[in-house]
Design a protein around this motif. Structure first.
Motif, PDB file in Angstrom:
ATOM      1  N   MET A 275       0.794  -1.223   0.000  1.00 29.18           N
ATOM      2  CA  MET A 275       0.000   0.000   0.000  1.00 29.18           C
ATOM      3  C   MET A 275       0.826   1.272   0.000  1.00 29.18           C
ATOM      4  SD  MET A 275      -3.105  -1.113   2.535  1.00 29.18           S
ATOM      5  CE  MET A 275      -3.969   0.432   2.349  1.00 29.18           C
ATOM      6  N   TYR A 276       2.002   1.227   0.579  1.00 32.64           N
ATOM      7  CA  TYR A 276       2.761   2.473   0.746  1.00 32.64           C
ATOM      8  C   TYR A 276       4.164   2.410   0.142  1.00 32.64           C
ATOM      9  CZ  TYR A 276      -0.903   2.847   4.269  1.00 32.64           C
ATOM     10  OH  TYR A 276      -2.115   2.848   4.908  1.00 32.64           O
ATOM     11  N   GLY A 277       4.456   1.299  -0.541  1.00 33.83           N
ATOM     12  CA  GLY A 277       5.818   1.116  -1.057  1.00 33.83           C
ATOM     13  C   GLY A 277       6.278   2.258  -1.949  1.00 33.83           C
ATOM     14  N   ASP A 278       5.343   2.800  -2.738  1.00 28.30           N
ATOM     15  CA  ASP A 278       5.746   3.859  -3.657  1.00 28.30           C
ATOM     16  C   ASP A 278       5.985   5.193  -2.949  1.00 28.30           C
ATOM     17  OD1 ASP A 278       2.579   5.161  -4.817  1.00 28.30           O
ATOM     18  OD2 ASP A 278       3.002   3.895  -3.089  1.00 28.30           O
ATOM     19  N   ARG A 280       7.843   5.362  -0.172  1.00 31.79           N
ATOM     20  CA  ARG A 280       9.085   5.277   0.594  1.00 31.79           C
ATOM     21  C   ARG A 280      10.066   6.337   0.102  1.00 31.79           C
ATOM     22  NH1 ARG A 280       9.577   0.600   3.438  1.00 31.79           N
ATOM     23  NH2 ARG A 280       8.361  -1.238   2.827  1.00 31.79           N
ATOM     24  N   LYS A 281      11.013   6.648   0.952  1.00 31.50           N
ATOM     25  CA  LYS A 281      12.057   7.589   0.537  1.00 31.50           C
ATOM     26  C   LYS A 281      12.791   6.993  -0.667  1.00 31.50           C
ATOM     27  CE  LYS A 281      15.869  10.327   2.302  1.00 31.50           C
ATOM     28  NZ  LYS A 281      16.658  10.715   3.466  1.00 31.50           N
ATOM     29  N   GLU A 282      13.065   5.674  -0.581  1.00 31.20           N
ATOM     30  CA  GLU A 282      13.682   4.975  -1.709  1.00 31.20           C
ATOM     31  C   GLU A 282      12.846   3.746  -2.032  1.00 31.20           C
ATOM     32  OE1 GLU A 282      18.119   6.312  -0.282  1.00 31.20           O
ATOM     33  OE2 GLU A 282      17.757   4.183  -0.653  1.00 31.20           O
ATOM     34  N   PRO A 283      11.863   3.912  -2.917  1.00 33.33           N
ATOM     35  CA  PRO A 283      11.022   2.765  -3.265  1.00 33.33           C
ATOM     36  C   PRO A 283      11.864   1.628  -3.836  1.00 33.33           C
ATOM     37  CG  PRO A 283      10.089   4.807  -4.107  1.00 33.33           C
ATOM     38  CD  PRO A 283      11.447   5.143  -3.604  1.00 33.33           C
ATOM     39  N   LEU A 284      11.458   0.394  -3.540  1.00 36.23           N
ATOM     40  CA  LEU A 284      12.162  -0.764  -4.080  1.00 36.23           C
ATOM     41  C   LEU A 284      11.925  -0.838  -5.589  1.00 36.23           C
ATOM     42  CD1 LEU A 284      10.979  -3.177  -1.279  1.00 36.23           C
ATOM     43  CD2 LEU A 284      13.305  -2.372  -1.617  1.00 36.23           C
ATOM     44  N   LYS A 285      12.940  -1.337  -6.302  1.00 34.49           N
ATOM     45  CA  LYS A 285      12.791  -1.388  -7.764  1.00 34.49           C
ATOM     46  C   LYS A 285      11.964  -2.609  -8.147  1.00 34.49           C
ATOM     47  CE  LYS A 285      16.180   1.855  -8.542  1.00 34.49           C
ATOM     48  NZ  LYS A 285      15.851   2.417  -7.237  1.00 34.49           N
TER      49      LYS A 285
ATOM     50  N   ALA C 324      -4.015   9.208   6.828  1.00 34.53           N
ATOM     51  CA  ALA C 324      -2.964   9.965   7.510  1.00 34.53           C
ATOM     52  C   ALA C 324      -1.576   9.398   7.226  1.00 34.53           C
ATOM     53  CB  ALA C 324      -3.226   9.997   9.014  1.00 34.53           C
ATOM     54  N   LEU C 325      -1.465   8.064   7.186  1.00 33.82           N
ATOM     55  CA  LEU C 325      -0.139   7.485   6.977  1.00 33.82           C
ATOM     56  C   LEU C 325       0.406   7.857   5.598  1.00 33.82           C
ATOM     57  CD1 LEU C 325       2.232   5.796   7.867  1.00 33.82           C
ATOM     58  CD2 LEU C 325       0.981   3.737   7.237  1.00 33.82           C
ATOM     59  N   SER C 326      -0.437   7.726   4.584  1.00 32.49           N
ATOM     60  CA  SER C 326       0.047   8.124   3.262  1.00 32.49           C
ATOM     61  C   SER C 326       0.292   9.633   3.234  1.00 32.49           C
ATOM     62  CB  SER C 326      -0.907   7.687   2.149  1.00 32.49           C
ATOM     63  OG  SER C 326      -2.227   8.054   2.439  1.00 32.49           O
ATOM     64  N   GLY C 327      -0.514  10.391   3.992  1.00 31.40           N
ATOM     65  CA  GLY C 327      -0.312  11.839   4.070  1.00 31.40           C
ATOM     66  C   GLY C 327       1.015  12.205   4.698  1.00 31.40           C
ATOM     67  N   ILE C 328       1.397  11.473   5.748  1.00 30.88           N
ATOM     68  CA  ILE C 328       2.670  11.750   6.416  1.00 30.88           C
ATOM     69  C   ILE C 328       3.839  11.414   5.497  1.00 30.88           C
ATOM     70  CG2 ILE C 328       4.189  10.976   8.297  1.00 30.88           C
ATOM     71  CD1 ILE C 328       1.564  10.556   9.945  1.00 30.88           C
ATOM     72  N   LEU C 329       3.753  10.249   4.845  1.00 28.70           N
ATOM     73  CA  LEU C 329       4.855   9.861   3.950  1.00 28.70           C
ATOM     74  C   LEU C 329       4.939  10.816   2.756  1.00 28.70           C
ATOM     75  CD1 LEU C 329       4.314   5.988   4.072  1.00 28.70           C
ATOM     76  CD2 LEU C 329       6.149   7.286   5.177  1.00 28.70           C
ATOM     77  N   ALA C 330       3.782  11.149   2.207  1.00 23.49           N
ATOM     78  CA  ALA C 330       3.774  12.073   1.073  1.00 23.49           C
ATOM     79  C   ALA C 330       4.269  13.446   1.509  1.00 23.49           C
ATOM     80  CB  ALA C 330       2.371  12.174   0.481  1.00 23.49           C
ATOM     81  N   GLY C 331       3.954  13.833   2.721  1.00 23.36           N
ATOM     82  CA  GLY C 331       4.435  15.107   3.254  1.00 23.36           C
ATOM     83  C   GLY C 331       5.948  15.120   3.355  1.00 23.36           C
ATOM     84  N   ALA C 332       6.502  13.994   3.800  1.00 20.03           N
ATOM     85  CA  ALA C 332       7.959  13.904   3.905  1.00 20.03           C
ATOM     86  C   ALA C 332       8.591  13.963   2.517  1.00 20.03           C
ATOM     87  CB  ALA C 332       8.353  12.614   4.622  1.00 20.03           C
ATOM     88  N   ARG C 333       7.969  13.310   1.546  1.00 22.60           N
ATOM     89  CA  ARG C 333       8.495  13.360   0.178  1.00 22.60           C
ATOM     90  C   ARG C 333       8.380  14.789  -0.381  1.00 22.60           C
ATOM     91  NH1 ARG C 333       8.853   9.073   2.158  1.00 22.60           N
ATOM     92  NH2 ARG C 333      10.657  10.252   2.876  1.00 22.60           N
ATOM     93  N   ALA C 334       7.305  15.470  -0.043  1.00 25.92           N
ATOM     94  CA  ALA C 334       7.124  16.853  -0.498  1.00 25.92           C
ATOM     95  C   ALA C 334       8.194  17.745   0.121  1.00 25.92           C
ATOM     96  CB  ALA C 334       5.726  17.346  -0.136  1.00 25.92           C
ATOM     97  N   ASP C 335       8.476  17.538   1.407  1.00 23.71           N
ATOM     98  CA  ASP C 335       9.529  18.318   2.084  1.00 23.71           C
ATOM     99  C   ASP C 335      10.863  18.098   1.391  1.00 23.71           C
ATOM    100  OD1 ASP C 335       8.516  18.195   5.625  1.00 23.71           O
ATOM    101  OD2 ASP C 335       8.022  19.574   3.978  1.00 23.71           O
TER     102      ASP C 335
END
Lengths: 285, 147, 358
Positions: A275-278, A280-285, C324-335
């Motif tokens: 659900m959230y893999g994409d 990640r700071k560094e998504p898996l390839k 919220a979880l996707s919002g937090i991760l997306a927020g970090a990516r936006a930062d």
């Protein structure tokens, strides 16, 4: 040995043994007398699970290659994401639990059901570890535990930690929808009748795309046939999806032995890569 | 209007937060998701409300120069308010609300633009969501002979 | 940093604690013989019902109370009055002339801006201080006598409850609560501790099981009555609980805690003992004792009362609606994108300017 034969409308015959006897028979009365009682009612406390394939498909079905297939050179083949699972990703056969065999969908709803099957991986809430709703929670492969006293009837499901508290005084319409619904119970002799309303439309009946609307009402009947067997019935009423109310029925068995303990299946963390893999700071390839 | 400037209120807030175990989680999460440098004020019609956990989301259409943009506003857990009699009809599609809060850091507006609703009111200023003073715990102490 | 101030407030600092044997207050004495708990159909003390532990009293005693267990009526009035003011202020209509710049910049304890959270309507931390047998308490902890955790053993590092390494990088780096695996704080415990909202529990009893439904996050503690602890080394969520009845009291002992849900740093050799005693038609006395010889040289104990909850347990599905979880991760990516681009987020933001110009 007394044998009870059940004729279904499709003509197939289910043969059951002595312990599942006609209600009026001496054998049934003896079985009923052996059931523990609490608060004047049969005591369902314990750990229970089904031994059928209803969670795969509540309608009768033969075994098949996968829950989602795509066109192949000769016949459909498993979807790309499922191929690597091989036989582990295939679907076992089952006699079905729908009385009459076929769910009476409206034509539009049937088209949607079939479309659900084409997009199974994306749409089955079980894939995302969403709460399963009623009746599906009762026939998942993982067991549930009933804790019953003179005034409480709690059902704790191993799958995703779903839980239902049966209310014995009707609080009126559910204020908002929930995944497991609002369950209001009353006793009809030794049968617990539970009316479940206020469920979201986000749950399915099984892994075969069978679905319902947010207006669905489920009336369950829980009856102990003997101390280790429950006969479970659920009547589904949902005019937005079906042309008439319909029923499913099945047996649920008591788990026995030292390992008859509910385990935990908090699957939420198992689906984070999905659900959230994409994100990640560094998504898996 | 500055809230919580009263000393007793601040102290109470401190004690509430102290009792609350780890509200700093919640606050940190807010700051991770929403941008304190982007306060926002929105007015529009409610299109639907997701009364869900961990947060209620109020969807609204905000019209600018004739163009409607869907926003989703994050609020709190509905369970608290269910105990106060909240139902799905407590805020209906079509009602006009004003939201003051902070915009999400993720500006992609998928599925809708997002903001956190610090306060949500009707156009006359009345708060849409009003809590109560508690869950019914006895105020005057426990009476061993209580019936 | 904000979180550190909070840690200081909540986690407790080293204070010389008197070495005293951990003792549970005698519930029979506490009830002064005035109330006799009913028995259920199994002949067990009846603890069933829906209960709340929401309260303005904290686990640990604020230092200013010293070794004083009870609050004075004036102190009670100040705290309860302050809480009532807080709620009243947030329920009051907003002045239509306020602007976004009037949003609270500082809501106390170092939090500001978006960190100030929501209108108080959404929280329910209790409106009263904790009373045990009528006595207003300064903390849950009663032993050590200063009402605070005993000192940590030398060399024990307690992970920061509020900040996690690599926050925002992966879902696994987020708190269990943000991932919808457990509640914020320590709702299911054990020890079961209240937090900002949804402090509701339902107890169900059968012959060999006590089930405690914890509203957040729909966790069910299964306590095996007359059971033995598992010896396979596995550490399930919320540990492994066994229980038995001693007269009017349910005693629960929990071991095999997982590291992921450590209690103030303790998990490996942690044993928590809880005692539940019905002391009134709408009250259950809850006593707890915490032992972990690898973390603290002394045990710590405390108590509070559950009161009958208003309403039933409502579903707290969490994961199913976890934007919220996707919002937090997306927020970090936006930062990160913003930092990389060297521009402000406001300059890169997409559409609709706010309509209401105020």
């Amino acid at each position: 040995m007394k044998v009870l034969a059940l004729m279904t409308l499709t003509g197939s015959v289910a043969v059951l043994t002595q312990s599942y006897a006609e209600p009026s028979s001496a054998a049934h009365k003896a079985a009923a007398a052996a059931i523990d009682r609490v608060g004047g009612h049969p005591n369902f406390s314990g750990v229970w699970s089904v031994m059928n394939t209803a969670n795969w498909n509540i309608e009768p079905h033969l075994a098949s290659a996968a829950l989602e297939v795509r066109p192949g050179p000769v016949i459909p083949v498993p979807a790309k994401a499922i191929v690597a699972l091989g036989a582990v990703g295939s679907v076992p056969a089952g006699m079905g639990v729908v009385e009459g065999g076929t769910i009476p969908y409206t034509p539009e709803a049937l088209a949607k059901r079939d479309d659900n099957r084409k997009h199974y991986l994306e749409r089955d809430p079980e894939v995302k570890c969403d709460l399963p709703g009623v009746p599906r929670a009762n026939y998942m492969s993982l067991p549930f535990q009933i804790v019953q006293s003179g005034k409480t009837f709690l059902i704790s499901y191993e799958y995703a930690g779903a839980v239902r508290d049966i209310l014995f005084s009707d609080p009126g319409p559910a204020p908002i929808d929930s995944w497991m619904g609002q369950s209001v119970g009353k006793w009809d002799g030794d049968t617990l009748v539970v009316t479940v309303t206020g469920m979201t439309d986000g749950t399915w009946f099984d892994r075969a795309g069978n679905f319902h609307s947010g207006d669905m009402k489920v009336v369950e009947r829980w009856t102990m046939m003997n101390e280790n067997t429950i006969r479970y019935e659920a009547e589904i009423t949902d005019p937005a999806t079906f042309t008439r109310p319909w029923k499913m029925s099945m047996l649920i068995y008591r788990r026995l032995g030292e390992d008859a303990r509910l385990q935990q299946f908090k699957c939420v963390e198992f689906v984070e890569e999905l659900m959230y893999g994409d994100l990640r700071k560094e998504p898996l390839k | 209007m500055k809230l919580r400037t009263d000393k007793a209120a601040v102290f109470a807030a401190a004690l509430i937060l102290a009792a609350a175990g780890a509200p700093a989680f919640a606050h940190h999460a807010f700051q991770a998701e929403f941008d304190g440098n982007q306060p926002i004020m929105l007015q529009g019609k409610v299109t639907r409300v997701e009364w869900i956990n961990p947060h209620t989301w109020v969807h609204m259409d905000v019209v600018t120069d004739g163009v409607a943009q869907e926003w989703m506003i994050e609020a709190g857990t509905p369970n608290t308010l269910l105990r106060e009699g909240l139902t799905r009809d407590s805020l209906k599609p079509g009602e006009v609300i004003i939201v003051r809060g902070y915009r999400a850091k993720d500006a992609r507006c998928r599925p809708a633009c997002k903001a956190n609703g610090r306060d949500v009111t009707f156009t006359d200023g009345r708060k849409v969501f009003m809590g109560s003073s508690g869950t019914g715990a006895p105020k005057d102490g426990a009476d061993p002979n209580e019936k | 940093m904000n979180a550190n101030r909070f840690t200081a407030l909540l986690a407790g600092l080293s204070i010389a604690a008197l070495a005293a044997p951990a003792v549970f207050a005698d519930p029979a004495a506490a009830a002064a013989g005035a109330y006799k708990a009913p028995m259920n159909a199994y002949g067990q003390p009846d603890l069933e019902g829906t209960w709340t532990n929401a309260t303005l009293t904290a686990l640990e005693r604020p230092k200013e109370y010293g070794t004083r267990k009870a609050m004075t009526p004036e102190e009670v009035k100040k705290i309860e009055g302050g809480a009532a003011q807080l709620f009243a202020a947030d329920a009051a209509p907003r002045d239509p002339k306020v602007k976004t710049t009037d949003l609270p910049h500082d809501c106390g304890l170092g939090f500001s801006g978006a960190g100030c959270g929501y209108n108080a309507a959404w929280i329910d931390p209790g409106s009263t201080v904790m009373r045990v047998n009528g006595e207003a308490r300064t903390s849950f902890i009663t032993d050590p006598p200063d009402g605070r955790l005993p000192p940590y053993k030398p060399g024990v590092t307690v992970p920061n409850m509020f900040m996690r390494a690599h926050y925002g990088e992966n879902p696994e780096n987020q708190t269990l609560a943000e991932r919808c695996l457990t509640s914020f704080g320590y709702s299911a415990g054990p020890v079961m501790l209240p937090l900002l909202y949804n402090n509701n529990y339902e107890i169900a009893q059968s012959k060999d099981t006590v089930a405690i439904v914890v509203e957040m996050v729909h966790d069910v503690r299964i306590i095996h009555i007359g059971g033995k602890h598992r010896t396979d080394g596995e550490r399930p969520w919320m540990g492994d609980s066994i229980g038995w009845y001693e007269g009017p009291t349910l005693v629960v002992e929990t071991t095999n805690f997982p590291q992921a849900t450590a209690l103030r740093g303790a998990w490996k050799e942690l044993t928590v003992t809880e005692r539940f005693t019905r002391v009134g038609p709408h009250r259950v006395l809850y006593q707890f004792r915490v032992v972990d010889p690898t973390v603290w040289d002394a045990s710590w104990s405390g108590e509070y009362e559950f009161t009958a909850s208003k309403g039933r347990i409502f579903e707290y599905a969490c994961h199913e609606g976890n934007y919220a979880l996707s919002g937090i991760l997306a927020g970090a990516r936006a930062d990160e994108a913003t930092a990389a681009a060297g521009k402000t987020a406001a300059a890169t933001a997409a559409p609709a300017a706010p309509v209401k110009k105020q």
